[in-house]
Design an enzyme around this catalytic site. Sequence first.
Site, short mmCIF file in Angstrom:
data_model
loop_
_atom_site.label_atom_id
_atom_site.label_comp_id
_atom_site.label_asym_id
_atom_site.label_seq_id
_atom_site.Cartn_x
_atom_site.Cartn_y
_atom_site.Cartn_z
N ARG A 137 -25.44 37.32 -58.27
CA ARG A 137 -26.88 37.41 -58.52
C ARG A 137 -27.55 38.26 -57.44
O ARG A 137 -27.32 38.07 -56.26
CB ARG A 137 -27.50 36.02 -58.53
CG ARG A 137 -28.99 36.05 -58.86
CD ARG A 137 -29.52 34.68 -59.21
NE ARG A 137 -29.81 33.89 -58.04
CZ ARG A 137 -30.31 32.65 -58.09
NH1 ARG A 137 -30.56 32.07 -59.26
NH2 ARG A 137 -30.56 31.98 -56.98
N GLY A 139 -31.36 40.10 -58.19
CA GLY A 139 -32.75 39.73 -58.46
C GLY A 139 -32.90 38.54 -59.40
O GLY A 139 -33.98 37.94 -59.49
N GLY A 210 -28.79 44.86 -60.26
CA GLY A 210 -28.77 44.66 -61.70
C GLY A 210 -29.39 45.86 -62.40
O GLY A 210 -28.86 46.37 -63.39
N TYR A 435 -41.53 53.04 -73.74
CA TYR A 435 -41.47 53.99 -72.64
C TYR A 435 -41.06 55.34 -73.21
O TYR A 435 -40.10 55.43 -73.98
CB TYR A 435 -40.47 53.54 -71.57
CG TYR A 435 -41.19 53.08 -70.33
CD1 TYR A 435 -41.58 51.76 -70.18
CD2 TYR A 435 -41.53 53.99 -69.32
CE1 TYR A 435 -42.28 51.34 -69.06
CE2 TYR A 435 -42.23 53.57 -68.20
CZ TYR A 435 -42.60 52.26 -68.08
OH TYR A 435 -43.30 51.86 -66.97
N LEU A 505 -28.56 47.88 -72.21
CA LEU A 505 -27.80 46.85 -71.51
C LEU A 505 -28.67 45.98 -70.61
O LEU A 505 -28.47 44.77 -70.50
CB LEU A 505 -26.69 47.49 -70.66
CG LEU A 505 -25.87 46.49 -69.83
CD1 LEU A 505 -25.10 45.53 -70.71
CD2 LEU A 505 -24.95 47.20 -68.87
N TYR A 507 -31.51 45.00 -71.14
CA TYR A 507 -32.20 44.00 -71.95
C TYR A 507 -31.11 43.22 -72.70
O TYR A 507 -31.13 43.10 -73.93
CB TYR A 507 -33.17 44.65 -72.93
CG TYR A 507 -34.34 45.36 -72.26
CD1 TYR A 507 -34.68 45.11 -70.94
CD2 TYR A 507 -35.12 46.27 -72.97
CE1 TYR A 507 -35.75 45.75 -70.33
CE2 TYR A 507 -36.19 46.91 -72.38
CZ TYR A 507 -36.50 46.66 -71.06
OH TYR A 507 -37.56 47.30 -70.48
C1 LIG Z 1 -40.03 41.20 -65.68
C2 LIG Z 1 -38.95 42.22 -65.90
C3 LIG Z 1 -39.26 43.58 -65.81
C4 LIG Z 1 -38.28 44.53 -66.00
N1 LIG Z 1 -38.59 45.86 -65.92
C5 LIG Z 1 -37.63 46.79 -66.11
C6 LIG Z 1 -37.91 48.18 -66.03
O1 LIG Z 1 -39.05 48.59 -65.79
N2 LIG Z 1 -36.90 49.04 -66.22
C7 LIG Z 1 -35.62 48.64 -66.48
O2 LIG Z 1 -34.74 49.47 -66.63
N3 LIG Z 1 -35.34 47.34 -66.58
C8 LIG Z 1 -36.30 46.41 -66.40
N4 LIG Z 1 -35.99 45.10 -66.50
C9 LIG Z 1 -34.62 44.71 -66.82
C10 LIG Z 1 -33.79 44.64 -65.54
O3 LIG Z 1 -33.41 45.94 -65.16
C11 LIG Z 1 -32.54 43.80 -65.82
O4 LIG Z 1 -32.91 42.50 -66.18
C12 LIG Z 1 -31.60 43.79 -64.61
O5 LIG Z 1 -30.31 43.43 -65.03
C13 LIG Z 1 -32.08 42.81 -63.56
O6 LIG Z 1 -31.34 42.94 -62.39
P1 LIG Z 1 -31.41 41.75 -61.33
O7 LIG Z 1 -30.59 42.17 -60.18
O8 LIG Z 1 -32.81 41.35 -61.10
O9 LIG Z 1 -30.75 40.58 -62.16
P2 LIG Z 1 -29.49 39.63 -61.95
O10 LIG Z 1 -29.74 38.54 -62.93
O11 LIG Z 1 -29.32 39.26 -60.53
O12 LIG Z 1 -28.28 40.53 -62.39
C14 LIG Z 1 -28.20 41.14 -63.66
C15 LIG Z 1 -26.74 41.53 -63.92
O13 LIG Z 1 -26.28 42.39 -62.87
C16 LIG Z 1 -25.18 41.78 -62.18
N5 LIG Z 1 -25.30 42.04 -60.75
C17 LIG Z 1 -26.37 41.77 -59.96
N6 LIG Z 1 -26.10 42.15 -58.71
C18 LIG Z 1 -24.85 42.66 -58.70
C19 LIG Z 1 -24.04 43.23 -57.69
N7 LIG Z 1 -24.45 43.36 -56.43
N8 LIG Z 1 -22.80 43.65 -58.02
C20 LIG Z 1 -22.35 43.52 -59.30
N9 LIG Z 1 -23.10 43.01 -60.31
C21 LIG Z 1 -24.33 42.59 -60.00
C22 LIG Z 1 -25.30 40.30 -62.50
O14 LIG Z 1 -24.08 39.65 -62.32
C23 LIG Z 1 -25.78 40.33 -63.93
O15 LIG Z 1 -24.71 40.61 -64.78
C24 LIG Z 1 -36.96 44.12 -66.31
C25 LIG Z 1 -36.67 42.77 -66.39
C26 LIG Z 1 -37.65 41.82 -66.21
C27 LIG Z 1 -37.31 40.37 -66.33
#
Ligand SMILES: Cc1cc2nc3c(=O)[nH]c(=O)nc-3n(C[C@H](O)[C@H](O)[C@H](O)COP(=O)(O)OP(=O)(O)OC[C@H]3O[C@@H](n4cnc5c(N)ncnc54)[C@H](O)[C@@H]3O)c2cc1C
Length: 563
Positions: A137, A139, A210, A435, A505, A507
């Site tokens: 994890r 974000g 992510g 977008y 992906l 989403y």
């Molecule tokens: C409110 C909101 C706004 C968003 N806005 C945008 C946007 O403007 N543009 C866009 O493109 N997307 C957007 N997203 C989608 C976002 O990019 C994805 O949800 C993304 O996967 C979130 O990454 P995270 O690190 O926060 O999540 P996490 O839940 O921590 O991780 C998501 C995935 O990535 C993996 N992962 C995380 N860290 C690592 C690591 N260090 N090494 C290997 N795998 C890892 C996790 O295991 C999981 O499979 C948005 C999402 C939300 C909820």
Amino acid sequence: MSASFSINRSINSHTSNTPKLMKNSRLTSSVLILLVLSLSFCVSWGSRYSISDVTLTSEDFITCLQSNSTDATTISQLIFTPDNSSFLPVWEVAVNVLRFNNPSTPKPTVILTPTEETHIQAALFCAKKYGYEMRIRSGGHDFEGLSYTANAPFVMLDLVNMRSIDINVENRTAWVQGGALLGELYYTISQSTNTLYFPAGMCPSVGVSGFLSGGGYGNLVRKYGIGADNVLDAHFMDVSGNILDRESMGEDLFWAIRGGGASSFGIVLAWKLMLVPVPERVTLFIVSVTLEQGATDIFHKYQYVLPNFDRDLQMRVQINSEYISNTNNKTIRILFHGIYQGNTDTLLPLLNQSFPELNVTREICQEVRMVQSTLQFGGFPTLGPVEVLANRSAIPKTNFKSKSDYVRTPIPKGGLIEIWEKLFENDMSEMLQMYTFGGKMEEYSDTAIPYPHRAGVLYQVYKTVNLIDQPSDTTTVSLRRIAWLRSFDKTLEPYVSSNPREAYLNYIDLDLGVGNGSYEEASVWGERYWKRENFKKLIRIKTKVDPENFFRHPQSIPPLSAM
Ligand SMILES: Cc1cc2nc3c(=O)[nH]c(=O)nc-3n(C[C@H](O)[C@H](O)[C@H](O)COP(=O)(O)OP(=O)(O)OC[C@H]3O[C@@H](n4cnc5c(N)ncnc54)[C@H](O)[C@@H]3O)c2cc1C
Ligand SMILES: *[C@@H]1O[C@H](CO)[C@@H](O)[C@H](O)[C@H]1NC(C)=O
Ligand SMILES: *[C@@H]1O[C@H](CO)[C@@H](O)[C@H](O)[C@H]1NC(C)=O
Ligand SMILES: *[C@@H]1O[C@H](CO)[C@@H](O)[C@H](O)[C@H]1NC(C)=O
Ligand SMILES: *[C@@H]1O[C@H](CO)[C@@H](O)[C@H](O)[C@H]1NC(C)=O
Ligand SMILES: *[C@@H]1O[C@H](CO)[C@@H](O)[C@H](O)[C@H]1NC(C)=O
Ligand SMILES: *[C@@H]1O[C@H](CO)[C@@H](O)[C@H](O)[C@H]1NC(C)=O
Ligand SMILES: *[C@@H]1O[C@H](CO)[C@@H](O)[C@H](O)[C@H]1NC(C)=O
Ligand SMILES: *[C@@H]1O[C@H](CO)[C@@H](O)[C@H](O)[C@H]1NC(C)=O
């Protein structure tokens, strides 16, 4: 000149140059409307639910971690089991989709919050030895909670203590640790310079890892491509605990982790990013129109004009249904939220020539620093303190079910009217967010990196129903909204991409399927995220770097041996 961000450093107050806001009441009211609507996406208010403990024995694993760590005392302070009083708070703090913060959601057997790479190596070794799965994890924004839940006993690696950021202004690069958040990156850049930025998304609490590992679009996508296009190098730990950089991992694996979902391959420890130039002032505007004000015609024209427009302009288009004031009749409201990499004087003649129907005037334009545009698009006061971007507790959580689509052919007016009618069937909890693509996105081949939604895409569609007012996703209201969202996919089908019907992906959507017994089964969802050629290449790379499929979740890339 350089700046760095580290989590132990308190954020110093600083004096920001307050730009002149062109005062206008239409702007103010539009901003208010926008703020209210954007609450449902990036910023919302939420409540916590109490959780019952899950107890599984984990002593062997913990003993293993301690004996494989150079400093058993330090690592003990980074290990949380359900017996520790801080286990639930540590788990919950980044459960960013509240419907998964629920007593019945499977919790990790152990949470580890590593501070250094050797801790991760020990966790990998011991998880394999004792048969735990692993979730990673950063974000915690995963749409299906896949970074912090699993249906098998699992160890959760939470990168919350690995968030340092180093900005190199001279060479326009940044090294960012795997657990950093987009808001921390933007904040740290803004402390060094106003004329560099990173082309990423609008929600400050989304994790850099992510985001980049799924592609990652944002307000600069038409000018500089997606986030993953701007990654120069990475530090990556494979399933054997080897720490690799771009050179030692090779171009195939480096290709795979930029859009193929890094969590199928290993753990990203840090990213080296290319920063991109931005002007000292960018121009923002918001236009809000309803059906009565010609929204259908204006949106229809948007589809023809914007994807071919000067790549300095991005428009995020938000669509929702609402009551016409003081009546029981509904209308559709469309917000065109513009950001232009340049000043108002340059923008206005361009828009007046190509899109006069939008009525963008000087009075509704506002010139601000790039970082302030992030505040506005993130739902914060445009001229408020920039520190909020790096303050985790200032960003409220969300609750929703969402899906994605890509539009490659303009939707005819009749189709738009059919879509509006379908929106009217829901209870106004829905939102569509488009977008605009085109520009730089036309220049990449679909196979340059795994993210394949490139040339020919007019805009990407985010479809969501807000569940923030619901205590769970199983209330009658939640179930009705989610069922509506699923049925909306049928309405959209004739108007969006097909063969495959493309999906994003980041989403991630388990409704697309979780079959993995054969290529045919897995291609049902895999080709939607990556298209055939990229999906096949991802499977080949997975088979090479993680043949035993240690890194897995319900929609991870399957190795050939498993099919
Ligand atoms: C409110 C909101 C706004 C968003 N806005 C945008 C946007 O403007 N543009 C866009 O493109 N997307 C957007 N997203 C989608 C976002 O990019 C994805 O949800 C993304 O996967 C979130 O990454 P995270 O690190 O926060 O999540 P996490 O839940 O921590 O991780 C998501 C995935 O990535 C993996 N992962 C995380 N860290 C690592 C690591 N260090 N090494 C290997 N795998 C890892 C996790 O295991 C999981 O499979 C948005 C999402 C939300 C909820
Ligand atoms: C790691 O832990 C295991 C199990 O406790 C132990 O057998 C092994 O010797 C340890 N390895 C190292 C390098 O300490
Ligand atoms: C959690 O409990 C375990 C077992 O009692 C202990 O070893 C560990 O240090 C505790 N973790 C924290 C962060 O206090
Ligand atoms: C920028 O890159 C050049 C060439 O690689 C190098 O010599 C210089 O030291 C770098 N500058 C900084 C501030 O890192
Ligand atoms: C509401 O819709 C009905 C049916 O279309 C129409 O007759 C009526 O005039 C509308 N009312 C308002 C206030 O627009
Ligand atoms: C837009 O262009 C028209 C025709 O060229 C001109 O008359 C009008 O003043 C322009 N409007 C703005 C806001 O620039
Ligand atoms: C734009 O301006 C024209 C002329 O003033 C007006 O007729 C039209 O309704 C306006 N459109 C919007 C969307 O405000
Ligand atoms: C972060 O935000 C919270 C909640 O708004 C606030 O109480 C706190 O003071 C902020 N912290 C900093 C360092 O600004
Ligand atoms: C296939 O999917 C099932 C169900 O999600 C999962 O338990 C299994 O681990 C997956 N297998 C592979 C090889 O990914």
